[in-house]
Design an enzyme around this catalytic site. Structure first.
Site, short mmCIF file in Angstrom:
data_model
loop_
_atom_site.label_atom_id
_atom_site.label_comp_id
_atom_site.label_asym_id
_atom_site.label_seq_id
_atom_site.Cartn_x
_atom_site.Cartn_y
_atom_site.Cartn_z
N LYS A 65 0.84 -1.34 0.11
CA LYS A 65 -0.06 0.24 -0.14
C LYS A 65 0.84 1.49 0.08
O LYS A 65 0.50 2.21 -0.55
CB LYS A 65 -0.76 0.05 1.21
CG LYS A 65 -1.91 -1.03 1.16
CD LYS A 65 -2.92 -0.60 2.40
CE LYS A 65 -3.82 -1.75 2.70
NZ LYS A 65 -4.63 -1.50 3.99
N ASP A 90 5.08 -0.93 12.01
CA ASP A 90 3.69 -1.54 12.40
C ASP A 90 3.60 -0.94 13.89
O ASP A 90 4.14 -1.67 14.71
CB ASP A 90 3.72 -3.09 12.49
CG ASP A 90 2.51 -3.60 12.68
OD1 ASP A 90 1.53 -2.99 13.33
OD2 ASP A 90 2.05 -4.80 12.41
N ASN A 117 0.32 10.30 12.80
CA ASN A 117 -1.02 10.10 11.90
C ASN A 117 -1.78 8.93 12.00
O ASN A 117 -3.05 9.00 12.27
CB ASN A 117 -0.85 10.75 10.77
CG ASN A 117 -1.99 10.46 9.61
OD1 ASN A 117 -3.03 11.29 9.86
ND2 ASN A 117 -2.06 9.60 8.98
N TYR A 204 -11.55 3.88 21.86
CA TYR A 204 -10.96 4.57 20.85
C TYR A 204 -10.54 6.11 21.51
O TYR A 204 -9.62 6.52 21.34
CB TYR A 204 -11.63 4.83 19.65
CG TYR A 204 -11.05 5.60 18.76
CD1 TYR A 204 -10.41 5.43 17.77
CD2 TYR A 204 -11.85 7.07 18.44
CE1 TYR A 204 -9.83 6.47 16.75
CE2 TYR A 204 -11.55 7.99 17.40
CZ TYR A 204 -10.43 7.66 16.90
OH TYR A 204 -10.17 8.66 15.82
N LYS A 208 -7.43 8.46 22.38
CA LYS A 208 -7.21 9.68 21.74
C LYS A 208 -7.06 10.62 22.90
O LYS A 208 -6.33 11.82 22.80
CB LYS A 208 -8.44 9.93 20.85
CG LYS A 208 -8.46 9.08 19.47
CD LYS A 208 -7.22 9.29 18.48
CE LYS A 208 -7.11 8.56 17.60
NZ LYS A 208 -5.97 8.74 16.51
N THR A 239 -13.10 9.17 5.44
CA THR A 239 -11.93 8.36 5.14
C THR A 239 -12.41 6.72 5.62
O THR A 239 -13.40 6.62 6.01
CB THR A 239 -10.69 8.61 5.87
OG1 THR A 239 -11.06 8.53 7.53
CG2 THR A 239 -10.16 9.94 5.55
N1 LIG Z 1 -11.39 10.54 9.56
C1 LIG Z 1 -12.02 11.14 10.54
O1 LIG Z 1 -13.21 11.51 10.74
C2 LIG Z 1 -11.06 11.09 11.62
C3 LIG Z 1 -11.55 12.06 13.01
C4 LIG Z 1 -10.74 12.14 14.04
C5 LIG Z 1 -9.51 11.70 14.00
N2 LIG Z 1 -9.25 10.97 13.04
C6 LIG Z 1 -7.50 10.50 13.07
O2 LIG Z 1 -6.88 10.73 11.75
C7 LIG Z 1 -6.11 9.75 11.60
C8 LIG Z 1 -5.80 9.29 10.28
O3 LIG Z 1 -7.07 8.59 9.93
P1 LIG Z 1 -7.70 8.59 8.67
O4 LIG Z 1 -9.10 9.25 8.79
O5 LIG Z 1 -7.12 9.03 7.46
O6 LIG Z 1 -8.08 7.14 8.47
P2 LIG Z 1 -7.48 5.87 7.57
O7 LIG Z 1 -7.46 6.32 5.96
O8 LIG Z 1 -7.98 4.67 7.99
O9 LIG Z 1 -6.04 6.24 8.05
C9 LIG Z 1 -5.42 5.29 9.10
C10 LIG Z 1 -4.07 4.89 8.77
O10 LIG Z 1 -3.38 4.06 9.88
C11 LIG Z 1 -2.74 3.11 9.53
N3 LIG Z 1 -2.66 2.13 10.45
C12 LIG Z 1 -3.56 1.43 11.09
N4 LIG Z 1 -2.65 0.57 12.10
C13 LIG Z 1 -1.63 0.87 11.85
C14 LIG Z 1 -0.36 0.07 12.36
N5 LIG Z 1 -0.29 -1.14 13.23
N6 LIG Z 1 0.74 0.48 12.02
C15 LIG Z 1 0.86 1.48 11.29
N7 LIG Z 1 -0.05 1.92 10.57
C16 LIG Z 1 -1.39 1.79 10.73
C17 LIG Z 1 -3.54 2.53 8.40
O11 LIG Z 1 -2.95 1.65 7.60
P3 LIG Z 1 -3.31 0.42 6.60
O12 LIG Z 1 -3.81 1.32 5.20
O13 LIG Z 1 -2.39 -0.40 6.55
O14 LIG Z 1 -4.36 -0.14 7.42
C18 LIG Z 1 -4.20 4.13 7.60
O15 LIG Z 1 -3.13 4.25 6.74
C19 LIG Z 1 -5.97 8.54 12.75
O16 LIG Z 1 -5.18 8.72 13.80
C20 LIG Z 1 -7.75 8.74 12.96
O17 LIG Z 1 -7.71 8.12 14.36
C21 LIG Z 1 -9.65 10.70 11.91
#
Ligand SMILES: NC(=O)c1ccc[n+]([C@@H]2O[C@H](COP(=O)([O-])OP(=O)(O)OC[C@H]3O[C@@H](n4cnc5c(N)ncnc54)[C@H](OP(=O)(O)O)[C@@H]3O)[C@@H](O)[C@H]2O)c1
Length: 338
Positions: A65, A90, A117, A204, A208, A239
């Protein structure tokens, strides 16, 4: 717990972003790590940094990826491109982190900004990290804690020859901290194996709140070096976290109208990481979409950030101690000297 409706609403319906890729100067010569920029917000951040000439490391757990994301960024971004590379990381397996840091240090002599992130949500109750910690706590807190700690020496070295406040560590929190994090944020009592909640949103949100604790505790240790450490809620973004089948159908329908494109989340992350409005004195603060400070952070969590000597509850300091104890076996022989 004291939560203000205004504080929640302004995160759900933010004003237009003021700090975007259009405000960014050239980033040539600067070095960045974005954890898991292979998707979502991180991908948008990495793309912008690369377009502005930065050297960007995408640290992720899926080499396939990450390679696909790098290819996509290279082919779609032709505006003064920088360098973009991968690191294997990881965060749910503490044993991978020291190797990731060694690989980075073998290639670079500076690090300007680390965006912690990556994150997981909605892991079913009972899910654990490789080392057996509650899954959200392991991946969202212990992994980023160890990664940041092992990178501190290169941050300190970079800060010596950089403008004060330009070297930064960013932790990624969530607006759910306001609504669903336990009283005080997260406590060691709550983390005891027998007391773990079966409520995945609470787990979760606790992790956070833990990210906010880590930003505050790192700030207490590294502000004197001229390094900024803050946390941020990137915003409610369309996302994979929100489109996953793990989110109940009704919740997806309910929140759909307040979800924004991931690029907006990148603006929040860019503001905390690169805006000159963010100063060392802001260390430990909580930023909200699309690049502002939280107007009314939860009073019970603010109390947790203060030590007992300062009149607080000292929960953040206790959490820091727990993270140190749980990760020390994986810190190798590197000493952060902090
Ligand atoms: N989207 C929202 O509305 C929202 C709101 C508040 C906070 N956030 C925070 O924003 C951040 C980014 O999230 P996003 O919305 O962009 O979602 P996302 O697209 O699901 O991104 C999360 C990323 O974290 C990676 N990840 C998960 N487990 C991991 C591990 N063990 N080691 C390394 N990487 C890992 C995933 O990798 P894989 O592709 O390999 O699974 C993915 O690339 C997160 O911390 C999330 O909690 C998001």
């Amino acid at each position: 717990m004291q939560v203000t409706m205004g504080g929640i609403l302004t995160q759900l319906f933010p004003p237009s972003p003021k700090f975007t890729d259009n405000n960014l100067p050239s980033l040539v010569g600067k070095v960045f790590i974005v954890t898991s920029a292979n998707s979502g917000v991180g991908f948008e951040v990495a793309k912008i940094l690369y377009c502005k000439g930065g050297t960007v490391y995408i640290a992720g757990r899926s080499p396939t990826k990450v390679a696909a994301a790098i290819e996509a960024i290279r082919t779609t971004s032709n505006e003064g491109p920088g360098y973009i590379k991968s690191l294997y990381l990881d965060l749910s397996d503490l044993s991978t982190i020291s190797t990731c840091v060694s690989s980075f240090l073998a290639q670079e002599t500076r690090l300007d900004v680390l965006w912690n992130n990556a994150g997981i949500g909605q892991s079913p109750a009972g899910s654990v990290s490789v080392q057996g910690h509650e899954a959200h706590m392991g991946t969202n807190c212990l992994g980023p804690f160890l990664l940041t700690k092992l990178l501190l020496p290169i941050f300190v070295q970079t800060a010596k020859s950089s403008p004060r406040g330009s070297v930064r560590v960013i932790f990624t929190s969530s607006g759910l901290v306001d609504m669903k994090a336990p009283e005080g944020g997260v406590s060691l009592t709550e983390l005891a194996p027998d007391n773990l909640s079966k409520d995945v949103v609470r787990n979760y949100s606790a992790s956070k709140a833990g990210n906010w604790f880590l930003a505050s505790e790192f700030d207490k240790r590294i502000r004197k070096e001229g390094i900024v450490c803050v946390t941020q809620n990137p915003g409610n973004l369309r996302t994979s976290g929100w489109t996953s089948d793990r989110i109940p159908w009704a919740a997806r329908k309910f929140f759909s109208p307040v979800l924004h494109e991931p690029k907006f989340g990148a603006y929040t992350e860019l503001w905390v990481g690169l805006s000159e409005d963010v100063k060392c004195e802001d260390g430990g603060r909580f930023a909200i979409p699309w690049g502002r400070w939280h107007p009314s952070p939860r009073a019970d969590i603010i109390q947790s950030l203060k030590t007992k000597e300062e009149g607080g509850t000292g929960l953040a300091a206790e959490f820091w101690g727990w993270c140190e104890e749980r990760t020390k076996e994986f810190a190798g022989n590197r000493s952060a000297g902090q």
